[in-house]
Design a protein around this motif. Structure first.
Motif, PDB file in Angstrom:
ATOM      1  N   ARG A   7       0.931  -1.202  -0.009  1.00  0.00           N
ATOM      2  CA  ARG A   7      -0.138  -0.006  -0.031  1.00  0.00           C
ATOM      3  C   ARG A   7       1.062   1.348   0.054  1.00  0.00           C
ATOM      4  O   ARG A   7       0.346   2.208  -0.555  1.00  0.00           O
ATOM      5  N   GLU A   8       2.032   1.090   0.668  1.00  0.00           N
ATOM      6  CA  GLU A   8       2.884   2.486   0.666  1.00  0.00           C
ATOM      7  C   GLU A   8       3.549   2.672  -0.816  1.00  0.00           C
ATOM      8  O   GLU A   8       3.480   3.623  -1.129  1.00  0.00           O
ATOM      9  N   VAL A   9       3.894   1.426  -1.155  1.00  0.00           N
ATOM     10  CA  VAL A   9       4.728   1.613  -2.687  1.00  0.00           C
ATOM     11  C   VAL A   9       3.239   2.239  -3.561  1.00  0.00           C
ATOM     12  O   VAL A   9       3.789   2.984  -4.432  1.00  0.00           O
ATOM     13  N   ALA A  10       2.250   1.484  -3.409  1.00  0.00           N
ATOM     14  CA  ALA A  10       1.396   2.057  -4.160  1.00  0.00           C
ATOM     15  C   ALA A  10       0.858   3.606  -4.203  1.00  0.00           C
ATOM     16  O   ALA A  10       0.841   4.475  -5.068  1.00  0.00           O
ATOM     17  N   TYR A  11       0.776   4.326  -2.813  1.00  0.00           N
ATOM     18  CA  TYR A  11       0.809   5.625  -2.703  1.00  0.00           C
ATOM     19  C   TYR A  11       1.769   6.279  -3.431  1.00  0.00           C
ATOM     20  O   TYR A  11       1.808   7.225  -3.959  1.00  0.00           O
ATOM     21  N   ARG A  12       3.056   5.822  -2.976  1.00  0.00           N
ATOM     22  CA  ARG A  12       4.324   6.769  -3.716  1.00  0.00           C
ATOM     23  C   ARG A  12       4.453   6.522  -5.163  1.00  0.00           C
ATOM     24  O   ARG A  12       4.862   7.615  -5.906  1.00  0.00           O
ATOM     25  N   VAL A  13       3.989   5.604  -5.798  1.00  0.00           N
ATOM     26  CA  VAL A  13       3.849   5.619  -7.217  1.00  0.00           C
ATOM     27  C   VAL A  13       2.797   6.357  -7.879  1.00  0.00           C
ATOM     28  O   VAL A  13       2.771   7.072  -8.842  1.00  0.00           O
ATOM     29  N   MET A  14       1.542   6.244  -7.127  1.00  0.00           N
ATOM     30  CA  MET A  14       0.265   6.695  -7.773  1.00  0.00           C
ATOM     31  C   MET A  14       0.407   8.446  -7.695  1.00  0.00           C
ATOM     32  O   MET A  14      -0.148   9.034  -8.484  1.00  0.00           O
ATOM     33  N   LYS A  15       0.966   8.630  -6.381  1.00  0.00           N
ATOM     34  CA  LYS A  15       0.936  10.110  -6.450  1.00  0.00           C
ATOM     35  C   LYS A  15       1.620  10.794  -7.526  1.00  0.00           C
ATOM     36  O   LYS A  15       1.413  12.069  -7.929  1.00  0.00           O
ATOM     37  N   GLN A  16       2.585  10.190  -8.218  1.00  0.00           N
ATOM     38  CA  GLN A  16       3.647  10.782  -9.190  1.00  0.00           C
ATOM     39  C   GLN A  16       2.743  10.940 -10.377  1.00  0.00           C
ATOM     40  O   GLN A  16       3.079  11.797 -11.282  1.00  0.00           O
ATOM     41  N   PHE A  17       1.624  10.133 -10.396  1.00  0.00           N
ATOM     42  CA  PHE A  17       0.702  10.085 -11.778  1.00  0.00           C
ATOM     43  C   PHE A  17      -0.549  10.889 -11.528  1.00  0.00           C
ATOM     44  O   PHE A  17      -1.037  11.490 -12.498  1.00  0.00           O
ATOM     45  N   LEU A  18      -1.234  10.597 -10.426  1.00  0.00           N
ATOM     46  CA  LEU A  18      -2.500  11.300 -10.243  1.00  0.00           C
ATOM     47  C   LEU A  18      -2.113  12.513  -9.248  1.00  0.00           C
ATOM     48  O   LEU A  18      -2.518  12.748  -8.162  1.00  0.00           O
ATOM     49  N   THR A  19      -1.666  13.666  -9.955  1.00  0.00           N
ATOM     50  CA  THR A  19      -1.336  14.672  -9.083  1.00  0.00           C
ATOM     51  C   THR A  19      -2.540  15.711  -8.677  1.00  0.00           C
ATOM     52  O   THR A  19      -2.144  16.391  -7.840  1.00  0.00           O
ATOM     53  N   ASP A  20      -3.476  15.475  -9.243  1.00  0.00           N
ATOM     54  CA  ASP A  20      -4.693  16.234  -8.704  1.00  0.00           C
ATOM     55  C   ASP A  20      -5.424  15.654  -7.483  1.00  0.00           C
ATOM     56  O   ASP A  20      -6.495  16.160  -7.087  1.00  0.00           O
ATOM     57  N   PHE A  21      -4.976  14.524  -7.173  1.00  0.00           N
ATOM     58  CA  PHE A  21      -5.856  13.631  -6.047  1.00  0.00           C
ATOM     59  C   PHE A  21      -4.724  14.278  -4.654  1.00  0.00           C
ATOM     60  O   PHE A  21      -3.640  14.441  -4.763  1.00  0.00           O
ATOM     61  N   THR A  22      -5.653  14.388  -3.655  1.00  0.00           N
ATOM     62  CA  THR A  22      -4.898  14.605  -2.416  1.00  0.00           C
ATOM     63  C   THR A  22      -4.262  13.644  -1.736  1.00  0.00           C
ATOM     64  O   THR A  22      -4.554  12.505  -2.222  1.00  0.00           O
ATOM     65  N   GLU A  23      -3.371  13.624  -0.915  1.00  0.00           N
ATOM     66  CA  GLU A  23      -2.907  12.650  -0.239  1.00  0.00           C
ATOM     67  C   GLU A  23      -3.854  11.740   0.322  1.00  0.00           C
ATOM     68  O   GLU A  23      -4.052  10.625   0.391  1.00  0.00           O
ATOM     69  N   GLU A  24      -4.686  12.483   1.181  1.00  0.00           N
ATOM     70  CA  GLU A  24      -5.804  11.766   1.794  1.00  0.00           C
ATOM     71  C   GLU A  24      -6.822  11.066   1.060  1.00  0.00           C
ATOM     72  O   GLU A  24      -7.102   9.783   1.181  1.00  0.00           O
ATOM     73  N   GLU A  25      -6.933  11.567  -0.090  1.00  0.00           N
ATOM     74  CA  GLU A  25      -7.995  10.996  -1.292  1.00  0.00           C
ATOM     75  C   GLU A  25      -7.197   9.610  -1.882  1.00  0.00           C
ATOM     76  O   GLU A  25      -7.919   8.639  -1.680  1.00  0.00           O
ATOM     77  N   ARG A  75      -4.835   7.641  -0.409  1.00  0.00           N
ATOM     78  CA  ARG A  75      -4.510   6.691   0.739  1.00  0.00           C
ATOM     79  C   ARG A  75      -6.001   6.077   0.918  1.00  0.00           C
ATOM     80  O   ARG A  75      -6.195   4.847   1.192  1.00  0.00           O
ATOM     81  N   ASP A  76      -7.167   7.092   0.911  1.00  0.00           N
ATOM     82  CA  ASP A  76      -8.347   6.457   1.037  1.00  0.00           C
ATOM     83  C   ASP A  76      -8.716   5.405   0.046  1.00  0.00           C
ATOM     84  O   ASP A  76      -9.123   4.360   0.344  1.00  0.00           O
ATOM     85  N   CYS A  77      -8.613   5.803  -1.433  1.00  0.00           N
ATOM     86  CA  CYS A  77      -8.740   4.706  -2.298  1.00  0.00           C
ATOM     87  C   CYS A  77      -7.838   3.377  -2.174  1.00  0.00           C
ATOM     88  O   CYS A  77      -8.565   2.264  -2.285  1.00  0.00           O
ATOM     89  N   ILE A  78      -6.724   3.686  -1.675  1.00  0.00           N
ATOM     90  CA  ILE A  78      -5.822   2.545  -1.633  1.00  0.00           C
ATOM     91  C   ILE A  78      -6.324   1.607  -0.495  1.00  0.00           C
ATOM     92  O   ILE A  78      -6.421   0.473  -0.451  1.00  0.00           O
ATOM     93  N   ALA A  79      -6.829   2.165   0.723  1.00  0.00           N
ATOM     94  CA  ALA A  79      -7.295   1.299   1.640  1.00  0.00           C
ATOM     95  C   ALA A  79      -8.486   0.456   1.388  1.00  0.00           C
ATOM     96  O   ALA A  79      -8.605  -0.538   1.975  1.00  0.00           O
ATOM     97  N   LYS A  80      -9.319   1.334   0.544  1.00  0.00           N
ATOM     98  CA  LYS A  80     -10.461   0.528   0.202  1.00  0.00           C
ATOM     99  C   LYS A  80     -10.198  -0.564  -0.705  1.00  0.00           C
ATOM    100  O   LYS A  80     -10.884  -1.555  -0.823  1.00  0.00           O
ATOM    101  N   ALA A  81      -9.310  -0.272  -1.620  1.00  0.00           N
ATOM    102  CA  ALA A  81      -8.952  -1.148  -2.551  1.00  0.00           C
ATOM    103  C   ALA A  81      -8.304  -2.561  -2.158  1.00  0.00           C
ATOM    104  O   ALA A  81      -8.498  -3.706  -2.432  1.00  0.00           O
ATOM    105  N   TYR A  82      -7.165  -2.188  -1.303  1.00  0.00           N
ATOM    106  CA  TYR A  82      -6.312  -3.489  -1.023  1.00  0.00           C
ATOM    107  C   TYR A  82      -6.418  -3.790   0.357  1.00  0.00           C
ATOM    108  O   TYR A  82      -5.787  -3.405   1.178  1.00  0.00           O
ATOM    109  N   ASP A  83      -7.543  -4.378   0.520  1.00  0.00           N
ATOM    110  CA  ASP A  83      -8.014  -4.975   1.965  1.00  0.00           C
ATOM    111  C   ASP A  83      -7.899  -6.449   1.759  1.00  0.00           C
ATOM    112  O   ASP A  83      -7.456  -7.072   1.115  1.00  0.00           O
TER     113      ASP A  83
END
Ligand SMILES: *Cc1c(COP(=O)(O)O)cnc(C)c1O
Length: 510
Positions: free
Chosen positions: A65-83, A85-93
């Motif tokens: 999940r941490e790797v996911a956050y670090r990679v995704m934030k580089q691409f999806l720059t108009d998403f906030t960190e909270e948004e 991380r929330d998507c990641i937590a809901k998906a990878y459970d």
């Protein structure tokens, strides 16, 4: 004035997405996710491929999940960190049946990245369990008050993974088209038993390319778009043409390298090769993106089944879909028009949208195109390979007998292509192989390959499930167990050229 100000800000912080056919204004990541396909028929690509946010070594030992956050934030720059991380937590459970989400197992000389532990036991879950959350977030961010209608063509696995991801997600509906006689029995059962008031499933009399072409035509249908808009609806795509599918797939290549690094299998900077069983060219394109972000990847080995249009393309520079479509035991790769290749073509054409559009137009009208030497040079990281049906079955059997490991037919195509590659080149580089589905999805082919399919259970899908369990010891996935008693809820079937009427009927617009 205001516009000038905005573009300065975006140049500094925001990654925008433009169409491979160049007629669209660049859009933000969330807008690209909502649209799916660009209005000009092209695919969205980032204006510039982002880099990793730190050294690859800084990823070693990190949780998925941490790797996911670090990679995704580089691409999806108009998403906030909270948004994010929330998507990641809901998906990878706990939809995933193993805690590490993506185990790595050494098989047949390669490190298999087992991408099939999600809700529908194929690698499509890696992206499709998060895409619905991206979309809901994107709807809010962009103040869209329309409902999103996901329109998806599937060669078998995307359909179920998308249905599972979008079922009962507020603000969305989903319609899936699959080739009626072109998927495995388990794949079909998975789709037609899907619950959720917002889901619809349609079998078409045709193959995957017919379904995919039909869906692209519906996206481009201006009349339909108007009718939909009047009803407060808007199409989007869950196919790998959506950039929201591609970005989550980059994550596991970063994760795999970091994991091997953490385990001491590779030293920092030492390249690994990647082998990917390929259909629509999405998964391997994600590996290419990972390489360009800074992951030390050497060769990208593109494995095809007997529908080897990509192998021929890498050999000759000619992409030619004018050939017989073959139904194989790896149906999710039975594809002659690999949509995501367009993103690669655009890149090797030097981001020249006109040139890319001309080639894609040739593909549409003549069924083929040829690239020049300069463009071919841009493909030097790729190696094409293919495996015949016999080779694929023989590989499943060989690995089962030697190592007691049972793999699905798609993974086996890649495994066989990898073995051929090593034999031919002697290249002993550490290799990561994308293992894309559970063998429980392709029971007939897998049991047949290992010679454990007695006649008396040939027509009994669940006897085959029990048989595979008995001979492999691999736990029966919940996704399969549930099917034993699940009622069939979807019975629509239509001709390939009647998809529009079907959509209008499902949406109650006719
Ligand atoms: C979709 C799929 C593939 C092909 O992946 P692409 O991204 O379309 O190249 C391979 N194996 C399985 C099991 C799949 O579901």
């Amino acid at each position: 004035m205001l516009q000038g100000f905005c573009s300065v800000v975006s140049a500094m912080s925001e990654l925008l997405y433009k169409s491979t056919r160049g007629k669209n204004e660049p859009v933000t990541a969330s807008q690209a996710i909502l649209q799916g396909l660009a209005k000009d028929g092209g695919l969205f690509v980032p204006e510039k491929l982002p880099q990793l946010d730190g050294s690859i070594a800084s990823y070693a030992g990190q949780d998925y999940r941490e790797v996911a956050y670090r990679v995704m934030k580089q691409f999806l720059t108009d998403f906030t960190e909270e948004e994010l991380r929330d998507c990641i937590a809901k998906a990878y459970d706990d939809k995933f049946d193993v805690k590490e989400l993506v185990p790595i197992v050494k098989v047949g000389g390669a490190y298999h990245l087992e991408l099939f532990h999600g809700a529908t036991i194929a690698f499509k879950d890696m992206a499709l369990s998060i895409l619905p959350h991206f979309m809901v977030t994107a709807l809010k961010k962009n103040h869209v008050d329309r409902e999103i209608v996901i329109l998806t063509a599937t060669s078998g696995d995307t359909g179920k993974a998308a249905l599972a991801g979008f079922a009962d997600v507020p603000g969305t509906r989903i319609i899936v088209f699959y080739p009626k006689d072109g998927v495995s029995r388990i794949q079909e059962l998975q789709m037609v038993t899907q619950k959720g008031d917002n889901t619809a499933v349609v079998g078409i009399r045709g193959n995957f390319d017919d379904a995919q072409t039909g869906v692209k035509e519906l996206f481009a249908d201006a009349d339909l778009e108007k009718t939909m808009a009047e009803a407060g609806l808007q199409f989007s795509s869950a196919n790998s043409i959506n950039i929201g599918r591609l970005v989550p797939q980059v994550v596991y290549y970063v994760y795999a390298y970091a994991k091997l690094l953490g385990q001491g299998v590779v030293k920092t900077g030492e390249p690994v090769n990647v082998v990917v069983p390929t259909g629509n060219f999405g998964n391997i394109l994600a590996a290419f993106y990972a390489k360009n972000m800074g992951v030390p990847i050497g060769k990208l080995i593109c494995a095809s089944n007997e529908n080897k249009v990509l192998f021929d393309f890498f050999e000759t520079g000619i992409y030619d879909r004018n050939r017989a479509f073959k139904l194989t035991t790896s149906p999710s790769m039975d594809i002659l028009v690999s949509s995501n290749l367009e993103r690669m073509i655009y890149r090797i054409a030097g981001d020249d949208a006109d040139r890319c559009a001309a080639l894609m137009n040739a593909l549409r009208t003549a069924g083929k195109y040829e690239i020049d030497e300069e463009m071919r040079a841009g493909l030097s990281d790729f190696v094409g390979g293919y495996a015949t049906e016999e080779e694929t079955a023989a590989r499943i059997r060989e690995i089962y007998e030697k190592e007691g490991y049972i793999m699905d037919t798609h993974t086996a195509v890649a495994s066989r292509v990898y073995a051929k590659y090593v034999e031919k080149t002697g290249d002993k580089t550490t290799t990561v192989l994308a293992s894309t589905a559970s063998p429980y999805k392709f029971l007939t082919a897998v049991l047949g390959a290992i010679g454990k399919l007695p006649e008396e259970i040939a027509d009994d899908e669940f006897a085959k499930v029990d048989q595979l369990h008995a001979v492999s010891g691999v736990k029966i996935p919940k996704a399969v167990e549930e099917l034993r008693t699940a009622p069939v809820l979807h019975r629509r079937v239509c001709d390939g050229d009647k998809m529009k009427a079907e959509v209008l009927d499902i949406l109650k617009l006719s």
